[in-house]
Scaffold this motif. Structure first.
Motif, PDB file in Angstrom:
ATOM      1  N   ALA A  18       0.838  -1.209   0.000  1.00 13.68           N
ATOM      2  CA  ALA A  18       0.000   0.000   0.000  1.00 13.68           C
ATOM      3  C   ALA A  18       0.867   1.250   0.000  1.00 13.68           C
ATOM      4  N   LEU A  19       1.947   1.230   0.771  1.00 10.58           N
ATOM      5  CA  LEU A  19       2.862   2.371   0.794  1.00 10.58           C
ATOM      6  C   LEU A  19       3.453   2.611  -0.596  1.00 10.58           C
ATOM      7  N   GLY A  20       3.764   1.536  -1.303  1.00  8.37           N
ATOM      8  CA  GLY A  20       4.271   1.688  -2.665  1.00  8.37           C
ATOM      9  C   GLY A  20       3.273   2.373  -3.581  1.00  8.37           C
ATOM     10  N   ARG A  21       1.997   2.007  -3.470  1.00  8.41           N
ATOM     11  CA  ARG A  21       0.971   2.662  -4.290  1.00  8.41           C
ATOM     12  C   ARG A  21       0.846   4.142  -3.935  1.00  8.41           C
ATOM     13  N   ARG A  79       0.059  10.952  -2.312  1.00  9.88           N
ATOM     14  CA  ARG A  79       0.961  11.587  -1.351  1.00  9.88           C
ATOM     15  C   ARG A  79       0.628  11.076   0.051  1.00  9.88           C
ATOM     16  N   LEU A  80       1.656  10.838   0.814  1.00 10.03           N
ATOM     17  CA  LEU A  80       1.508  10.355   2.187  1.00 10.03           C
ATOM     18  C   LEU A  80       1.485  11.547   3.130  1.00 10.03           C
ATOM     19  N   ASP A  81       0.432  11.654   3.948  1.00 10.95           N
ATOM     20  CA  ASP A  81       0.305  12.776   4.878  1.00 10.95           C
ATOM     21  C   ASP A  81       0.849  12.469   6.259  1.00 10.95           C
ATOM     22  N   GLY A  82       0.937  11.192   6.615  1.00  8.87           N
ATOM     23  CA  GLY A  82       1.429  10.833   7.936  1.00  8.87           C
ATOM     24  C   GLY A  82       1.610   9.332   8.051  1.00  8.87           C
ATOM     25  N   ALA A  83       2.387   8.922   9.067  1.00 11.57           N
ATOM     26  CA  ALA A  83       2.632   7.498   9.301  1.00 11.57           C
ATOM     27  C   ALA A  83       2.962   7.319  10.775  1.00 11.57           C
ATOM     28  N   TYR A 102      -1.423   7.429   6.702  1.00 14.53           N
ATOM     29  CA  TYR A 102      -2.526   8.383   6.659  1.00 14.53           C
ATOM     30  C   TYR A 102      -2.443   9.241   5.403  1.00 14.53           C
ATOM     31  N   LEU A 103      -3.604   9.464   4.796  1.00 18.69           N
ATOM     32  CA  LEU A 103      -3.700  10.290   3.601  1.00 18.69           C
ATOM     33  C   LEU A 103      -5.130  10.791   3.476  1.00 18.69           C
ATOM     34  N   ASP A 104      -5.364  11.715   2.559  1.00 18.77           N
ATOM     35  CA  ASP A 104      -6.700  12.215   2.250  1.00 18.77           C
ATOM     36  C   ASP A 104      -7.060  11.821   0.834  1.00 18.77           C
ATOM     37  N   GLY A 128     -10.905  15.336   0.251  1.00 19.24           N
ATOM     38  CA  GLY A 128     -10.554  15.709   1.609  1.00 19.24           C
ATOM     39  C   GLY A 128     -11.026  14.763   2.685  1.00 19.24           C
ATOM     40  N   ASN A 129     -11.570  13.599   2.316  1.00 17.21           N
ATOM     41  CA  ASN A 129     -11.975  12.610   3.312  1.00 17.21           C
ATOM     42  C   ASN A 129     -10.741  11.858   3.806  1.00 17.21           C
ATOM     43  N   GLY A 130     -10.599  11.756   5.119  1.00  9.75           N
ATOM     44  CA  GLY A 130      -9.445  11.083   5.683  1.00  9.75           C
ATOM     45  C   GLY A 130      -9.460   9.583   5.422  1.00  9.75           C
ATOM     46  N   VAL A 131      -8.263   9.034   5.187  1.00  9.95           N
ATOM     47  CA  VAL A 131      -8.091   7.605   4.926  1.00  9.95           C
ATOM     48  C   VAL A 131      -6.918   7.105   5.767  1.00  9.95           C
ATOM     49  N   GLU A 132      -7.101   5.996   6.428  1.00 10.55           N
ATOM     50  CA  GLU A 132      -6.012   5.274   7.084  1.00 10.55           C
ATOM     51  C   GLU A 132      -5.904   3.903   6.435  1.00 10.55           C
ATOM     52  N   ILE A 133      -4.693   3.460   6.195  1.00 10.87           N
ATOM     53  CA  ILE A 133      -4.417   2.087   5.789  1.00 10.87           C
ATOM     54  C   ILE A 133      -3.488   1.520   6.854  1.00 10.87           C
ATOM     55  N   TYR A 134      -3.872   0.402   7.470  1.00 17.59           N
ATOM     56  CA  TYR A 134      -3.084  -0.082   8.602  1.00 17.59           C
ATOM     57  C   TYR A 134      -3.065  -1.599   8.657  1.00 17.59           C
TER      58      TYR A 134
END
Length: 291
Positions: free
Chosen positions: A93-96, A102-106, A116-118, A122-128
């Protein structure tokens, strides 16, 4: 009816189901969740797209160009959190994200590792990904302990191996939790803890995490940005809480009836063909259905 239902708690098998967003640009937003998050488009027409994995819908997008943009004071979504089954999948997922967005946070949360990204609207998204449950740290009272530490991003990237860019999230991907921005934490707890039956885990002066079955959190709620008005604009339309059986659903109905009779908290409950819909005081709709 399960013992947990009798005790006023949701059964341990409870999970988050689908989430739905109202968007303006259906094409661009669909492409983001397909190409960056890695979901497959399972159904699509001019007004709606359903995305998920292995034939199971996780996210519904609906075009709603006439609805206003979310106001800065409005309650609503903080992020939808897509859970992948392995660290390697998180690296993919990080590769994509690096290649296409763009990555906003980790963050390293001790129990999990998260990106973390939007999305484009502007809707927040977390992939974990979760660490094994037997490795989760606990406090003296037995509650799960979390933190927000820097994530070793390069180690996560390396976990993906040499497979190159992987377009799709694994089949075991799901919506692990939903995090909300609310106007009142006490009103949130009245509906989601006393009513639905989640148990409170991590709590602070401006945040609550609640869960079933000892999970770190199925729902989060915060007041970090000082939201003061109910949700009215685009963004989160609804999300699902999935309970294992009809007995658990009946117990939720009974608890909500008791809250309505005993507490000065505004919310509405309506029946649906597969369960109930609860609209809380912040205008957020949660649909409770059986598995």
């Amino acid at each position: 009816m399960t013992d947990d239902a009798h005790s006023g708690r949701l059964p341990a098998e409870t999970r988050i189901g689908r989430a739905a967003l109202r968007v303006v640009d259906l094409d661009e937003t669909t492409a983001f969740y397909r190409d960056v998050v890695g979901l497959s488009v399972l159904d699509r027409d001019e007004e709606r797209a359903a995305l998920g994995v292995d034939g199971s819908v996780l996210l519904v997008l609906r075009r709603d160009a006439d609805r206003p943009a979310r106001n800065r004071t409005d309650a609503g979504l903080f992020h939808t959190a897509f859970r992948v089954p392995t660290r390697a999948a998180l690296g993919e997922a990080l590769g994509r994200v690096r290649e296409r967005w763009r990555l906003d946070g980790a963050s390293d949360h001790l129990v999990s590792e998260a990106l973390y990204l939007d999305d484009p609207e502007g809707n927040g998204v977390e992939i974990y990904r979760d660490r094994p449950r037997d490795a989760w740290p606990t406090d003296g009272d037995g509650s799960v302990r979390m933190a927000t530490d820097p994530l070793d991003v390069e180690s996560v990237a390396a976990a993906a191996g040499e497979s190159g860019l992987v377009d799709r999230a694994p089949l075991d991907t799901d919506v692990g939790h939903v995090h909300l921005e609310v106007t009142s934490l006490s009103a949130f707890e009245a509906v989601y803890v006393e009513g639905l039956g989640f148990e409170t885990g991590m709590r602070g002066p401006d945040v609550r995490f609640v869960a079933a079955g000892g999970y770190h959190h199925h729902l989060g709620a915060n007041t970090w940005r000082g939201r003061t008005t109910p949700a009215a604009g685009r963004g989160l339309a609804w999300f699902e809480v999935v309970v294992p059986d009809a007995g658990a659903l009946d117990a939720v109905r009974a608890r909500l009836d008791a809250v309505a009779a005993e507490r000065d908290v505004e919310f509405a409950v309506t029946e649906r063909g597969d369960g109930i819909a609860v609209t809380d005081a912040d205008g957020i709709e949660v649909r409770v259905r059986t598995a």
